[in-house]
Design a protein around this motif. Structure first.
Motif, PDB file in Angstrom:
ATOM      1  N   VAL A 113       0.835  -1.197   0.000  1.00  0.00           N
ATOM      2  CA  VAL A 113       0.000   0.000   0.000  1.00  0.00           C
ATOM      3  C   VAL A 113       0.873   1.251   0.000  1.00  0.00           C
ATOM      4  CG1 VAL A 113      -1.636   1.344   1.399  1.00  0.00           C
ATOM      5  CG2 VAL A 113      -1.984  -1.114   1.088  1.00  0.00           C
ATOM      6  N   ASP A 114       1.887   1.272   0.853  1.00  0.00           N
ATOM      7  CA  ASP A 114       2.754   2.453   0.937  1.00  0.00           C
ATOM      8  C   ASP A 114       3.557   2.661  -0.346  1.00  0.00           C
ATOM      9  OD1 ASP A 114       1.858   3.152   3.457  1.00  0.00           O
ATOM     10  OD2 ASP A 114       3.505   2.160   4.518  1.00  0.00           O
ATOM     11  N   ARG A 115       4.008   1.579  -0.977  1.00  0.00           N
ATOM     12  CA  ARG A 115       4.754   1.720  -2.234  1.00  0.00           C
ATOM     13  C   ARG A 115       3.861   2.266  -3.334  1.00  0.00           C
ATOM     14  NH1 ARG A 115       7.091  -3.263  -0.773  1.00  0.00           N
ATOM     15  NH2 ARG A 115       5.855  -4.382  -2.327  1.00  0.00           N
ATOM     16  N   LEU A 116       2.655   1.733  -3.453  1.00  0.00           N
ATOM     17  CA  LEU A 116       1.708   2.235  -4.456  1.00  0.00           C
ATOM     18  C   LEU A 116       1.367   3.697  -4.215  1.00  0.00           C
ATOM     19  CD1 LEU A 116      -0.920  -0.596  -5.069  1.00  0.00           C
ATOM     20  CD2 LEU A 116       0.415   0.611  -6.805  1.00  0.00           C
ATOM     21  N   HIS A 117       1.173   4.036  -2.934  1.00  0.00           N
ATOM     22  CA  HIS A 117       0.845   5.423  -2.596  1.00  0.00           C
ATOM     23  C   HIS A 117       1.988   6.360  -3.005  1.00  0.00           C
ATOM     24  CE1 HIS A 117      -1.014   8.765  -0.480  1.00  0.00           C
ATOM     25  NE2 HIS A 117       0.168   9.023   0.016  1.00  0.00           N
ATOM     26  N   ALA A 118       3.207   5.986  -2.669  1.00  0.00           N
ATOM     27  CA  ALA A 118       4.356   6.830  -3.013  1.00  0.00           C
ATOM     28  C   ALA A 118       4.499   6.981  -4.525  1.00  0.00           C
ATOM     29  CB  ALA A 118       5.634   6.236  -2.416  1.00  0.00           C
ATOM     30  N   LEU A 119       4.233   5.907  -5.252  1.00  0.00           N
ATOM     31  CA  LEU A 119       4.397   5.913  -6.703  1.00  0.00           C
ATOM     32  C   LEU A 119       3.296   6.682  -7.424  1.00  0.00           C
ATOM     33  CD1 LEU A 119       6.041   4.755  -9.107  1.00  0.00           C
ATOM     34  CD2 LEU A 119       4.488   2.792  -9.066  1.00  0.00           C
ATOM     35  N   MET A 120       2.030   6.510  -6.995  1.00  0.00           N
ATOM     36  CA  MET A 120       0.902   7.024  -7.764  1.00  0.00           C
ATOM     37  C   MET A 120       0.187   8.225  -7.146  1.00  0.00           C
ATOM     38  SD  MET A 120       1.199   5.173 -10.338  1.00  0.00           S
ATOM     39  CE  MET A 120      -0.092   6.039 -11.175  1.00  0.00           C
ATOM     40  N   ILE A 121       0.328   8.434  -5.836  1.00  0.00           N
ATOM     41  CA  ILE A 121      -0.406   9.522  -5.178  1.00  0.00           C
ATOM     42  C   ILE A 121       0.569  10.583  -4.655  1.00  0.00           C
ATOM     43  CG2 ILE A 121      -2.133  10.126  -3.429  1.00  0.00           C
ATOM     44  CD1 ILE A 121      -3.119   8.145  -5.665  1.00  0.00           C
ATOM     45  N   GLY A 122       1.432  10.211  -3.744  1.00  0.00           N
ATOM     46  CA  GLY A 122       2.491  11.111  -3.285  1.00  0.00           C
ATOM     47  C   GLY A 122       2.028  12.320  -2.493  1.00  0.00           C
ATOM     48  N   VAL A 123       0.800  12.304  -2.002  1.00  0.00           N
ATOM     49  CA  VAL A 123       0.241  13.436  -1.261  1.00  0.00           C
ATOM     50  C   VAL A 123      -0.341  12.915   0.043  1.00  0.00           C
ATOM     51  CG1 VAL A 123      -1.613  15.169  -1.257  1.00  0.00           C
ATOM     52  CG2 VAL A 123      -0.330  14.732  -3.348  1.00  0.00           C
ATOM     53  N   GLU A 124      -0.079  13.628   1.133  1.00  0.00           N
ATOM     54  CA  GLU A 124      -0.722  13.332   2.419  1.00  0.00           C
ATOM     55  C   GLU A 124      -1.580  14.530   2.812  1.00  0.00           C
ATOM     56  OE1 GLU A 124      -0.674  10.500   3.817  1.00  0.00           O
ATOM     57  OE2 GLU A 124       1.076   9.556   2.902  1.00  0.00           O
ATOM     58  N   PRO A 125      -2.666  14.300   3.518  1.00  0.00           N
ATOM     59  CA  PRO A 125      -3.451  15.430   4.016  1.00  0.00           C
ATOM     60  C   PRO A 125      -2.629  16.298   4.978  1.00  0.00           C
ATOM     61  CG  PRO A 125      -4.680  13.382   4.182  1.00  0.00           C
ATOM     62  CD  PRO A 125      -3.267  13.008   3.861  1.00  0.00           C
ATOM     63  N   ASP A 126      -3.016  17.556   5.088  1.00  0.00           N
ATOM     64  CA  ASP A 126      -2.401  18.427   6.097  1.00  0.00           C
ATOM     65  C   ASP A 126      -2.862  18.035   7.488  1.00  0.00           C
ATOM     66  OD1 ASP A 126      -1.006  20.440   4.346  1.00  0.00           O
ATOM     67  OD2 ASP A 126      -3.046  20.573   3.567  1.00  0.00           O
ATOM     68  N   ARG A 127      -4.090  17.563   7.581  1.00  0.00           N
ATOM     69  CA  ARG A 127      -4.646  17.114   8.855  1.00  0.00           C
ATOM     70  C   ARG A 127      -5.638  15.993   8.577  1.00  0.00           C
ATOM     71  NH1 ARG A 127      -2.193  18.131  12.082  1.00  0.00           N
ATOM     72  NH2 ARG A 127      -2.509  20.193  12.907  1.00  0.00           N
ATOM     73  N   THR A 128      -5.615  14.970   9.430  1.00  0.00           N
ATOM     74  CA  THR A 128      -6.536  13.842   9.327  1.00  0.00           C
ATOM     75  C   THR A 128      -7.248  13.674  10.657  1.00  0.00           C
ATOM     76  OG1 THR A 128      -5.179  12.708   7.679  1.00  0.00           O
ATOM     77  CG2 THR A 128      -6.700  11.349   8.962  1.00  0.00           C
ATOM     78  N   PHE A 129      -8.558  13.565  10.604  1.00  0.00           N
ATOM     79  CA  PHE A 129      -9.360  13.309  11.798  1.00  0.00           C
ATOM     80  C   PHE A 129      -9.899  11.891  11.740  1.00  0.00           C
ATOM     81  CE2 PHE A 129      -9.803  17.938  11.151  1.00  0.00           C
ATOM     82  CZ  PHE A 129      -9.185  18.348  12.325  1.00  0.00           C
ATOM     83  N   VAL A 130      -9.537  11.077  12.725  1.00  0.00           N
ATOM     84  CA  VAL A 130     -10.075   9.729  12.854  1.00  0.00           C
ATOM     85  C   VAL A 130     -11.190   9.795  13.888  1.00  0.00           C
ATOM     86  CG1 VAL A 130      -9.638   7.375  13.629  1.00  0.00           C
ATOM     87  CG2 VAL A 130      -7.932   8.565  12.221  1.00  0.00           C
ATOM     88  N   ILE A 131     -12.421   9.537  13.454  1.00  0.00           N
ATOM     89  CA  ILE A 131     -13.565   9.534  14.366  1.00  0.00           C
ATOM     90  C   ILE A 131     -13.616   8.150  15.011  1.00  0.00           C
ATOM     91  CG2 ILE A 131     -16.019   9.983  14.622  1.00  0.00           C
ATOM     92  CD1 ILE A 131     -14.353  12.390  13.558  1.00  0.00           C
ATOM     93  N   ASP A 132     -13.365   8.116  16.309  1.00  0.00           N
ATOM     94  CA  ASP A 132     -13.163   6.863  17.040  1.00  0.00           C
ATOM     95  C   ASP A 132     -14.414   6.508  17.838  1.00  0.00           C
ATOM     96  OD1 ASP A 132     -11.492   4.710  17.989  1.00  0.00           O
ATOM     97  OD2 ASP A 132     -11.367   5.776  19.902  1.00  0.00           O
ATOM     98  N   ARG A 177       0.128  14.625  12.179  1.00  0.00           N
ATOM     99  CA  ARG A 177      -0.933  14.816  11.184  1.00  0.00           C
ATOM    100  C   ARG A 177      -2.295  14.312  11.639  1.00  0.00           C
ATOM    101  NH1 ARG A 177      -2.909  11.339   7.251  1.00  0.00           N
ATOM    102  NH2 ARG A 177      -1.185   9.859   7.423  1.00  0.00           N
ATOM    103  N   VAL A 178      -2.327  13.173  12.315  1.00  0.00           N
ATOM    104  CA  VAL A 178      -3.586  12.495  12.622  1.00  0.00           C
ATOM    105  C   VAL A 178      -4.061  12.837  14.033  1.00  0.00           C
ATOM    106  CG1 VAL A 178      -4.758  10.269  12.793  1.00  0.00           C
ATOM    107  CG2 VAL A 178      -2.964  10.603  11.066  1.00  0.00           C
ATOM    108  N   ARG A 179      -5.329  13.211  14.132  1.00  0.00           N
ATOM    109  CA  ARG A 179      -5.961  13.490  15.422  1.00  0.00           C
ATOM    110  C   ARG A 179      -7.072  12.477  15.647  1.00  0.00           C
ATOM    111  NH1 ARG A 179      -2.046  15.899  15.338  1.00  0.00           N
ATOM    112  NH2 ARG A 179      -1.642  18.111  15.663  1.00  0.00           N
ATOM    113  N   LEU A 180      -7.011  11.783  16.774  1.00  0.00           N
ATOM    114  CA  LEU A 180      -8.047  10.833  17.170  1.00  0.00           C
ATOM    115  C   LEU A 180      -9.133  11.610  17.889  1.00  0.00           C
ATOM    116  CD1 LEU A 180      -8.266   7.725  16.922  1.00  0.00           C
ATOM    117  CD2 LEU A 180      -7.446   7.581  19.276  1.00  0.00           C
ATOM    118  N   ILE A 181     -10.352  11.570  17.370  1.00  0.00           N
ATOM    119  CA  ILE A 181     -11.479  12.336  17.906  1.00  0.00           C
ATOM    120  C   ILE A 181     -12.493  11.384  18.528  1.00  0.00           C
ATOM    121  CG2 ILE A 181     -13.363  13.932  17.352  1.00  0.00           C
ATOM    122  CD1 ILE A 181     -10.626  15.210  16.936  1.00  0.00           C
ATOM    123  N   ASP A 182     -12.854  11.632  19.771  1.00  0.00           N
ATOM    124  CA  ASP A 182     -13.894  10.845  20.442  1.00  0.00           C
ATOM    125  C   ASP A 182     -15.204  11.047  19.679  1.00  0.00           C
ATOM    126  OD1 ASP A 182     -15.760   9.687  22.101  1.00  0.00           O
ATOM    127  OD2 ASP A 182     -15.336  10.961  23.833  1.00  0.00           O
TER     128      ASP A 182
END
Length: 198
Positions: A113-132, A177-182
């Motif tokens: 997954v990480d290799r494909l992402h680096a090859l074809m996408i190459g972008v990460e969000p500035d901020r990610t919210f994980v709704i937990d 980058r990632v924030r875990l949100i209750d």
């Protein structure tokens, strides 16, 4: 900014993405709300292949390729043009879903997954919210929605529990980058937590 919302099925991330979009627009910001899989015409066509049908319709490897193809089209046709125009983009799922769903919960494919992402996408969000939330609650919500897009819910509670563990581990892996949100409580309370974290 590129902001993504992640979490298990039925966690409320779609609601939270919509609520944050409305809040930011009310503050005078130019915001585009989009989703994955989907968000562009080609990616929406791929979406139907991924979220409908039997749980074991695709192997995890094939899923990963389909999600990456959809994400690439979404990036080219929707996300990059919006960012280039000075807009903020909020997306209901992005690459972290593939890292967790196909990379850890469905199979041990994280390196691929990480290799494909680096090859074809190459972008990460500035901020990610994980709704937990509790996977039992998420699965109940997901099944209650009905409709044809229940392929991942059909994989059962144990799968949702593995997803929840995967998303929590992701928050620990990417603390900048990632924030875990209750995700418990009324949507507006969760939305206040998201806005504060942003």
């Amino acid at each position: 900014m590129l902001i993504s919302f992640e979490g298990i099925d039925g966690c409320g991330k779609s609601t939270q993405a919509r609520l944050l979009t409305e809040t930011l627009q009310a503050e005078g910001r130019d915001v585009l709300l989009t989703r994955e899989p989907g968000g562009s015409p080609g990616a929406e066509e791929i979406r139907s292949l991924l979220v409908q049908g039997a749980g074991e319709r695709w192997s995890p490897e094939t899923e990963c390729l389909l999600f990456t193809a959809a994400r690439r089209d979404h990036l080219e046709r929707t996300i990059r043009p919006a960012l280039a125009a000075g807009r903020s983009v909020l997306t209901d799922r992005f690459a972290d879903s593939t890292r967790v769903y196909q990379g850890t919960a469905r199979a041990d494919l994280r390196a691929m997954v990480d290799r494909l992402h680096a090859l074809m996408i190459g972008v990460e969000p500035d901020r990610t919210f994980v709704i937990d939330i509790d996977p039992v609650i998420g699965l109940e919500r997901g099944m209650a929605r009905g409709g044809a897009e229940d392929r991942f819910e059909s994989l059962g509670l144990e799968f949702q529990q593995r997803l929840a563990q995967g998303f929590r581990a992701l928050a620990a892996e990417y603390p900048d980058r990632v924030r875990l949100i209750d995700g418990s409580g009324p949507p507006q309370e969760v939305a206040a937590r998201v806005r504060s974290a942003l």
